[in-house]
Design a protein around this motif. Structure first.
Motif: not given
Length: 146
Positions: A17-29
């Motif tokens: 997985v790659q994401s921007d640093a500002h990503v906020q992940f939801a529970a169970g993502w």
């Protein structure tokens, strides 16, 4: 360049997985994205998108998702002129998707979020030799990943 170095840290993990640093992940993502990937029935599938705005999409206390909308990459064009000119993907305003139970097909690869089998980073590595790696990465990886 940092993402190129990140790809070099791959050691055979099943998914990447790659994401921007500002990503906020939801529970169970994590369970959700694996289920979405499996629903494609395609070993080479890559789930990718620009990410939603940071504030207001995830409940700070419970981690539950608050929004039912998502962005959709829909066009590409060159921005600016001269040295800073680069290809960028535009997006429509976020909306509630008509397609449910299956990932939305996107015409482009987005660096903001990418999820795939681990072999993706081996087969489609970041090209550290392109000028302005940050401004050319999406087109380069998207084209080579087709």
């Amino acid at each position: 360049f940092a993402r190129h170095l990140g790809y070099r840290m791959y050691r055979g993990e099943y998914f990447v997985v790659q994401s921007d640093a500002h990503v906020q992940f939801a529970a169970g993502w994590d369970v959700d994205v694996i289920d979405q990937w499996k629903s494609t029935g395609n070993e080479m599938a890559v789930l990718t998108s620009y990410v939603s705005r940071v504030q207001g999409n995830v409940d700070e206390e419970t981690g539950e998702r608050l929004s039912e909308t998502r962005p959709l990459m829909c066009e590409s064009n060159f921005s600016d002129e001269g040295f800073d000119r680069h290809l960028e993907h535009g997006e429509q305003p976020e909306y509630k998707p008509d397609i449910e139970g299956s990932p939305q097909l996107e015409p482009f690869w987005g660096a903001g979020f990418s999820f795939a089998r681990g072999h993706f980073v081996v087969n489609i590595p970041y090209d550290l030799h392109i000028p302005l790696v940050f401004m050319g990465e999406e087109a380069s990886i998207g084209i080579r990943g087709e």
